[in-house]
Each structure stands twice: as C-alpha cells, then as structure tokens.
Design a protein around this motif. Structure first.
Motif, PDB file in Angstrom:
ATOM      1  N   ILE A 125       0.864  -1.183   0.000  1.00  0.00           N
ATOM      2  CA  ILE A 125       0.000   0.000   0.000  1.00  0.00           C
ATOM      3  C   ILE A 125       0.899   1.232   0.000  1.00  0.00           C
ATOM      4  N   GLN A 126       0.941   1.948  -1.112  1.00  0.00           N
ATOM      5  CA  GLN A 126       1.923   3.006  -1.301  1.00  0.00           C
ATOM      6  C   GLN A 126       1.382   4.378  -0.874  1.00  0.00           C
ATOM      7  N   SER A 127       2.237   5.141  -0.181  1.00  0.00           N
ATOM      8  CA  SER A 127       1.831   6.475   0.271  1.00  0.00           C
ATOM      9  C   SER A 127       1.557   7.409  -0.907  1.00  0.00           C
ATOM     10  N   ALA A 128       2.130   7.103  -2.078  1.00  0.00           N
ATOM     11  CA  ALA A 128       1.860   7.936  -3.258  1.00  0.00           C
ATOM     12  C   ALA A 128       0.378   7.933  -3.615  1.00  0.00           C
ATOM     13  N   ASN A 129      -0.338   6.889  -3.195  1.00  0.00           N
ATOM     14  CA  ASN A 129      -1.769   6.774  -3.489  1.00  0.00           C
ATOM     15  C   ASN A 129      -2.631   7.172  -2.295  1.00  0.00           C
ATOM     16  N   TYR A 130      -2.063   7.925  -1.369  1.00  0.00           N
ATOM     17  CA  TYR A 130      -2.763   8.275  -0.131  1.00  0.00           C
ATOM     18  C   TYR A 130      -4.098   8.965  -0.409  1.00  0.00           C
ATOM     19  N   THR A 131      -4.086   9.926  -1.326  1.00  0.00           N
ATOM     20  CA  THR A 131      -5.321  10.663  -1.620  1.00  0.00           C
ATOM     21  C   THR A 131      -6.398   9.722  -2.136  1.00  0.00           C
ATOM     22  N   PHE A 132      -6.016   8.815  -3.025  1.00  0.00           N
ATOM     23  CA  PHE A 132      -6.971   7.826  -3.555  1.00  0.00           C
ATOM     24  C   PHE A 132      -7.559   6.986  -2.420  1.00  0.00           C
ATOM     25  N   PHE A 133      -6.718   6.540  -1.505  1.00  0.00           N
ATOM     26  CA  PHE A 133      -7.218   5.704  -0.409  1.00  0.00           C
ATOM     27  C   PHE A 133      -8.161   6.497   0.502  1.00  0.00           C
ATOM     28  N   ARG A 134      -7.843   7.748   0.755  1.00  0.00           N
ATOM     29  CA  ARG A 134      -8.726   8.579   1.577  1.00  0.00           C
ATOM     30  C   ARG A 134     -10.080   8.790   0.894  1.00  0.00           C
ATOM     31  N   GLU A 135     -10.052   9.048  -0.381  1.00  0.00           N
ATOM     32  CA  GLU A 135     -11.282   9.330  -1.113  1.00  0.00           C
ATOM     33  C   GLU A 135     -12.210   8.114  -1.180  1.00  0.00           C
ATOM     34  N   ASN A 138      -1.925   1.803   6.645  1.00  0.00           N
ATOM     35  CA  ASN A 138      -2.614   0.570   6.981  1.00  0.00           C
ATOM     36  C   ASN A 138      -4.083   0.689   6.587  1.00  0.00           C
ATOM     37  N   ILE A 139      -4.514  -0.107   5.631  1.00  0.00           N
ATOM     38  CA  ILE A 139      -5.922  -0.182   5.271  1.00  0.00           C
ATOM     39  C   ILE A 139      -6.600  -1.114   6.268  1.00  0.00           C
ATOM     40  N   VAL A 140      -7.579  -0.618   6.998  1.00  0.00           N
ATOM     41  CA  VAL A 140      -8.226  -1.410   8.045  1.00  0.00           C
ATOM     42  C   VAL A 140      -9.744  -1.339   7.856  1.00  0.00           C
ATOM     43  N   GLU A 164      17.174  -1.561 -10.750  1.00  0.00           N
ATOM     44  CA  GLU A 164      16.104  -2.539 -10.619  1.00  0.00           C
ATOM     45  C   GLU A 164      15.164  -2.176  -9.469  1.00  0.00           C
ATOM     46  N   ALA A 165      13.875  -2.336  -9.704  1.00  0.00           N
ATOM     47  CA  ALA A 165      12.859  -2.230  -8.666  1.00  0.00           C
ATOM     48  C   ALA A 165      11.955  -3.439  -8.788  1.00  0.00           C
ATOM     49  N   ASN A 166      11.228  -3.749  -7.709  1.00  0.00           N
ATOM     50  CA  ASN A 166      10.444  -4.990  -7.718  1.00  0.00           C
ATOM     51  C   ASN A 166       8.945  -4.767  -7.803  1.00  0.00           C
ATOM     52  N   ASP A 167       8.548  -3.557  -8.211  1.00  0.00           N
ATOM     53  CA  ASP A 167       7.116  -3.273  -8.298  1.00  0.00           C
ATOM     54  C   ASP A 167       6.923  -2.101  -9.250  1.00  0.00           C
ATOM     55  N   PRO A 168       5.964  -2.200 -10.183  1.00  0.00           N
ATOM     56  CA  PRO A 168       5.734  -1.094 -11.121  1.00  0.00           C
ATOM     57  C   PRO A 168       5.382   0.219 -10.436  1.00  0.00           C
ATOM     58  N   VAL A 169       4.936   0.167  -9.188  1.00  0.00           N
ATOM     59  CA  VAL A 169       4.567   1.392  -8.491  1.00  0.00           C
ATOM     60  C   VAL A 169       5.761   2.329  -8.338  1.00  0.00           C
ATOM     61  N   HIS A 170       6.979   1.789  -8.456  1.00  0.00           N
ATOM     62  CA  HIS A 170       8.172   2.609  -8.289  1.00  0.00           C
ATOM     63  C   HIS A 170       8.576   3.322  -9.577  1.00  0.00           C
ATOM     64  N   SER A 171       7.820   3.132 -10.633  1.00  0.00           N
ATOM     65  CA  SER A 171       8.189   3.738 -11.915  1.00  0.00           C
ATOM     66  C   SER A 171       8.280   5.259 -11.821  1.00  0.00           C
ATOM     67  N   ASP A 172       7.363   5.883 -11.104  1.00  0.00           N
ATOM     68  CA  ASP A 172       7.385   7.345 -10.984  1.00  0.00           C
ATOM     69  C   ASP A 172       8.663   7.825 -10.302  1.00  0.00           C
ATOM     70  N   SER A 173       9.035   7.151  -9.218  1.00  0.00           N
ATOM     71  CA  SER A 173      10.269   7.526  -8.515  1.00  0.00           C
ATOM     72  C   SER A 173      11.470   7.406  -9.429  1.00  0.00           C
ATOM     73  N   LEU A 174      11.547   6.294 -10.162  1.00  0.00           N
ATOM     74  CA  LEU A 174      12.707   6.060 -11.012  1.00  0.00           C
ATOM     75  C   LEU A 174      12.752   7.045 -12.178  1.00  0.00           C
ATOM     76  N   GLU A 175      11.603   7.452 -12.693  1.00  0.00           N
ATOM     77  CA  GLU A 175      11.591   8.444 -13.766  1.00  0.00           C
ATOM     78  C   GLU A 175      12.147   9.783 -13.275  1.00  0.00           C
ATOM     79  N   LEU A 176      11.763  10.165 -12.056  1.00  0.00           N
ATOM     80  CA  LEU A 176      12.275  11.412 -11.482  1.00  0.00           C
ATOM     81  C   LEU A 176      13.771  11.326 -11.247  1.00  0.00           C
ATOM     82  N   LEU A 177      14.227  10.195 -10.739  1.00  0.00           N
ATOM     83  CA  LEU A 177      15.655  10.015 -10.519  1.00  0.00           C
ATOM     84  C   LEU A 177      16.415  10.016 -11.845  1.00  0.00           C
TER      85      LEU A 177
END
Length: 635
Positions: free
Chosen positions: A327-337, A600-602, A460-473
């Motif tokens: 559960i990625q913090s980058a999607n925090y707004t989506f999870f709240r909504e 934590n999604i609860v 190398e990263a182990n999840d596509p969710v990291h694509s944004d971070s790697l593009e910025l780097l």
C-alpha cells in the motif's frame, strides 16, 4: 503519530518470566475447534494448551471467527505472510504507549548471566507442535547439532550468532531448559533473537525449534542417501539440500502444509495458487487476558494481484480487511477518497525504511565497480538528486528527504547523519564528476566511461509502483550526464540478483534503521550494497570477495566485532555508533526519502490494530502489532 521509543537495554543477571493467565480461569476456544473436539478429532483445549499459556494482552477482548482478506503479488512475496505469524523465544511488542519492548514468546522464563556470556531459556510446559506432538529440547538439540552445525545445510554461520568468529554453543539442561553460551560477553543477543532466528533453514524461523519428529526424514544425519534422493524427487528439487532453507521445499512453512509449526496459523493452500490460505493452529500456545485461546481469526486468504492498479481497486471495493504491505503512500489521496466506498479507514504508522539507490560495490562490471568505489562519484550521485521533488511527486509529500541512516527517535539517530550528502546541488555534482575524469560525452549529452561506453546505470525495482520515482531520478541524473535505465522485475528475481551478484543498482527500502544492533547486517553490506564482501567476512575468507586492504567496509566489520564482544551495553553502543558513522560518512547507499507514513488499510469491522506504531524489519513489520489478537466482527 507516535515516534520511536525502545526499551532495549539488557542487564546482566536478568531473570524474567512469562505473564500467565490466572489458573482460576477456564480456557475458551474457537467454536470451530469445539466442533472438532466434540467430533473426537481434537483433544480438549486444556490438553492442547501449555500448563501455563503465554498471555498476549489484546487491545480489547475479541470474538472468534472470520476470514482475513489480504493480497500478495506472487510466490516471492512470502515475507508479507510470514510476518503475520513469526514466533520467537523473545519478541518485540508495543507496550500501552507504543514503546517497543522485549516480551517472552514460547518460553516460561529466561535468565542472563552476570557476564552476559550465558542465556538460559525454559520452554513452556506442555508446549506442542501444530500436529499435537510435544515440543522439547530434543527439537532444540536437533536444530543445533543437525542443522545449525551441519555444513551441508548451512555452509557458514551468520556472524550475529558467532561473535568474534566463535559460534554459540548450546547445552541441554533438561527436557525443557537449555543454555546458550558464548566465548565473550554478548549484550545484544536477546534483541537479535527478537528480530531474527538462529540460522536460516526455515521460513517461519522459529528460534531454536525444529520439529525433529518430522524434519529428521530430510536430514542426512538420520536418513539414508536413497531416502534423501526419494524426498528430493517427491518435492521436485535437484538435491536433498534444496529441501532446506528459506525457500526450502520441505522446511519452509510457506510451501509445505505438512510441516509442523508453533505459529498462530499454518499454511493450508501454498503458492503458486492464486489464493493462498492459512488456517488456525489448534495447538497455539497463547491466550488473551481472559483465557481465550488465540488467534481470534480462523483463516487468512492472500489473493494474487498482478499490478498496483489491481490492488488499489481491491482496496476501493472493500476486498482488503487489513494490510499495509504494497500500500503506497503515493496513493494516499486515492485511499482517503475511497474510505466510505470500501468501508475501511486508514491507520497510519511510521516507516523506518529509507528508499535508496543501492549500488552494487561487487559488480562484475569493473568500470562501474571502480566508480562505485570512489567516494567522489557516490557524493555526486547523491547531491544530483532533488529529494524534495521526489518526495512531492512520488510520495505525495508525506515522506522526508534524508540519507540512509537511523530514523528520528532511534537511540542512534544523529541529525548530521540524516543530512549527509542530501543538499541538491547539480552544479557541484557536475564538477565532482568532471574532477574524476568523466569529462567526455556522447551526442546525447551523456558522459562516457573510461572504456568509451555511455555511463548508464540499470536500476532494478520490484514493483511497477516505483516507476514514478525512477523516472524522477532518471531526470535528475540525466542533468549531470548519467543515464538511468529503470528495470521492473518480480520480487523473487530482485532478491536472487543480490544473492547472485548480478545487478548494478537497486531501488530498495533500506531498513533496520530503528534499533540498529538488533540487525547490523544491512549496514555491513549483507543483502544490499556489498553482499560479496559481507560473505567474505561471514565465512572468514572461505567465500565471497575480499575487500581491498584500505576499503572502509573493513572498519565497519571491525566495529561490529568490537560491539558484539563488548562487556557492557555502553561500550557496545559506542562501537555501534562507530559502525553507523563509518557507513553513513562513506555514503555506500544513496538514501533519498524515508520516514513516510505506513498506510494501513483497516476494514471498519476489523479490530485491535493500533495506529502510530513504528514499522521496521527489526520489529517484524506488522508482527509488531501482534496479529494473533486482531479480530473481526461476526454477523
């Protein structure tokens, strides 16, 4: 959110015992188990529990039943499930204020000698494996003599269990009591036990305990060559030794439903199934404060997902009961909504991870290896990164730009360490790169290596969710003439590439930054930036790659040797601080952002998960929250 607090000091001469439920209370059990007792399939609960079960104080006394719905992304994602149910001699647990403290697990008592050389443990009376077989020190002796000291299974002994190069010894006192002995004082041993097991032959890592009555059939001290060959064929592995280890076909609970365990749940349907299931262990040794045998939850189901968007949809549709993993913090707004739609809420914790670029200092690419070994090059990499931008765009501004160093609130935190090489300065980065001879560029503006090739880093990263971070780097590094090529691979391959020394750079949540001496190995290069150097250290030169005589990692190794044999906690901590300082100042790992909230999604009908706890591998992630006492409302 709580900050980190730890009660970790160990006093020589300490004697401690488990809290026991009042003998006046009648033990209760899950209705599912009552039905099995009435059908004659199980003995009564009083006969399944120890004489004096360990008490796990539930946040509130819960009710039995339910299936906990989670998600996983493949067979390599074993740690998510493992951390729900690990058992230790001692475990990290939060007190009422969220402070991390050591509490007994499956033992009745333990003591530490005045000189911190001997640790004596007494198993719970009446402790049983999940198949009902008694747990005794015969299982301890089997683990020690037939596994830990068996070089065909464990060719080398982890240095955290061989301080100064002298492996620990075990003396069996009686059928419930054993003593661990060291040649020198070892003041950190209990904290290390609470984080890790003694050895690596099984995924649930139950410190000291291996079920001899089951596993001896796969052990060369008991089985014949023919029997071992037949077992290897049955489990479809090449050699009997492949039956052992964290991925062992026979000894890893994640893969073998027949393996007896002492954990709260046991595997029912292993991977590679699309839905991996776990069911309660009817012989689990712990109860809540009112004598109810734990766990409260009957079953756990882990559903396979292929990409981050699928997991996000599962959350929004209310298909996740409780989970922080993936559960990625980058999607925090989506999870709240989507809280109302998914009938859940967010409990925030604090991550001890620092997302980092981890160069492979043992890479077989000699040109890159020489660059990674150059502190000037590492500094240039670090100050070329705009951490504020990465935080805002890839982590929703919820993390903190920082180095890979102990987190805020750690007893080993230093502000100067946190800020080491973190100021964004691409102009200086360019000057540093020019100063080490990287002045030639190709037609696209990228620097050329000494062999004329473009200076490219495959990350190398182990999840596509990291694509944004790697593009910025990648954008940051291109500004200083370095090409970054992202490579998204699965977790199994990502882990294997470190083990096989077949990566250039990895994007990693660098962890174990809360209570460092509970597991210093990450900073020492193990399974991270210098695995081959660490292997050389671990095996006293029998394997791995020897670091150059003047390499600063030798100072890190020497600092741990000093800490692991110090006579007092003060002297040991002084050496640990030297280790940390050497690691941070060398800049072996390029920290980017860390201390992000753990999302934590609860589900709203899921109870006893505590908000604000620190999550670190040292505390075993979600295991710190004591999942045995989680419960779900039953309609």
């Amino acid at each position: 959110m709580n900050s980190l607090r730890i009660l970790a000091g160990i006093t020589a001469g300490l004697v401690a015992s488990t809290a026991f439920v009042s003998s006046a209370l009648a033990f209760q059990e899950s209705p599912i188990l009552t039905e099995m007792v009435e059908a004659g399939e199980l003995p009564p609960v009083d006969e399944r529990l120890p004489v004096n079960p360990t008490v796990i104080e539930a946040v509130e006394v819960g009710e039995y039943g339910g299936t906990w719905q989670r998600a996983f992304n493949g067979p390599g994602d074993r740690w998510g499930a493992t951390k729900l149910m690990e058992e230790r001699v001692l475990k990290w647990a939060p007190d009422e204020n969220g402070t991390a403290e050591l509490v007994p697990g499956y033992i009745e008592s333990y003591s530490v000698s005045e000189d911190a050389k001997e640790y004596t443990f007494t198993l719970l009376e009446g402790l049983k494996w999940s198949d009902g077989h008694p747990v005794t020190t015969e299982d301890v002796q089997f683990w020690y003599e037939d596994v830990f000291l068996n070089q065909e299974i464990l060719p080398s002994i982890d240095p955290t269990f061989a301080p100064g190069g002298a492996p620990m010894e075990i003396e069996i006192v009686d059928d419930r009591t054993f003593t661990v002995k060291f040649a020198a004082p070892y003041v950190y041993f209990l904290q290390i036990l609470a984080k890790d097991s003694t050895g690596d032959p099984s995924l649930d890592r139950p410190s000291f305990l291996f079920p001899k009555h089951y596993l001896s059939q796969f052990n060369n001290h008991y089985a014949t060559e023919e029997e071992l060959a037949a077992a290897a064929e049955e489990f479809n592995v090449e050699s009997w030794t492949d039956l052992w280890g964290s991925r062992g076909a026979a000894t890893a609970w994640w893969f073998n439903p027949d393996l007896p365990v002492i954990t709260a749940w046991k595997i029912e349907t292993p991977p590679p199934a699309d839905v991996v299931t776990m069911v309660r262990n009817p012989y689990y040794y712990a109860v809540d404060q009112e004598g109810n045998q734990l766990p409260y939850i009957d079953r756990i189901e882990h559903r396979l997902f292929q990409d981050p968007e699928t997991l996000n949809l599962m959350v929004a549709q209310g298909q996740i009961d409780m989970q922080a993993r993936h559960i990625q913090s980058a999607n925090y707004t989506f999870f709240r909504e989507n809280e109302e739609r998914g009938d859940y809420h967010i409990d925030a914790g604090l991550s001890a991870n620092v997302w980092s670029l981890v160069p492979n200092h043992n890479t077989e690419d000699e040109v890159l290896g020489a660059l990674f070994a150059d502190a000037t090059f590492r500094e240039a990499l670090s100050i070329a990164i705009d951490r504020e931008l990465v935080n805002e765009l890839a982590f929703s501004g919820l993390a903190e730009p920082r180095s890979a160093s102990p987190i805020t609130g750690s007893p080993y935190f230093r502000e100067e360490y946190e800020q080491h090489w973190t100021d964004y300065d691409p102009d200086r980065a360019n000057e540093l790169l020019d100063s080490i001879g990287l002045t030639e560029r190709d037609g696209a503006g990228f620097r050329l290596r000494s062999d004329g090739q473009r200076l490219t880093l495959v990350v190398e990263a182990n999840d596509p969710v990291h694509s944004d971070s790697l593009e910025l780097l990648a954008d940051n590094l291109s500004d200083v003439g370095i090409e970054l090529l992202p490579r998204i691979i699965d977790r199994t391959q990502w882990d294997a590439n470190r083990e096989n020394n077949s990566f250039q750079v990895q994007w990693m949540p660098f962890d174990r930054l809360s209570y460092v001496p509970a597991d210093p190995r990450r900073m020492m290069g193990s399974d991270s930036y210098a695995n081959q150097y660490f292997l050389w250290y671990e095996t006293s030169g029998q394997s791995g790659i020897e670091p150059p005589a003047d390499h600063p990692i030798r100072e890190i190794f020497a600092a741990w040797d000093e800490a692991s044999q110090a006579g007092t906690i003060e002297a040991a901590d002084a050496a640990v601080n030297e280790l940390i300082g050497d690691f941070v100042e060398a800049g072996f790992v390029i920290g980017v952002v860390g201390e992000e909230p753990v999302i934590n999604i609860v589900a709203n009908d899921f109870h006893n998960h505590r908000e604000g706890l620190v999550e670190d591998d040292i505390f075993r992630g979600v295991g710190f929250s004591q999942p045995q006492q989680f419960w779900m409302e039953q309609n």
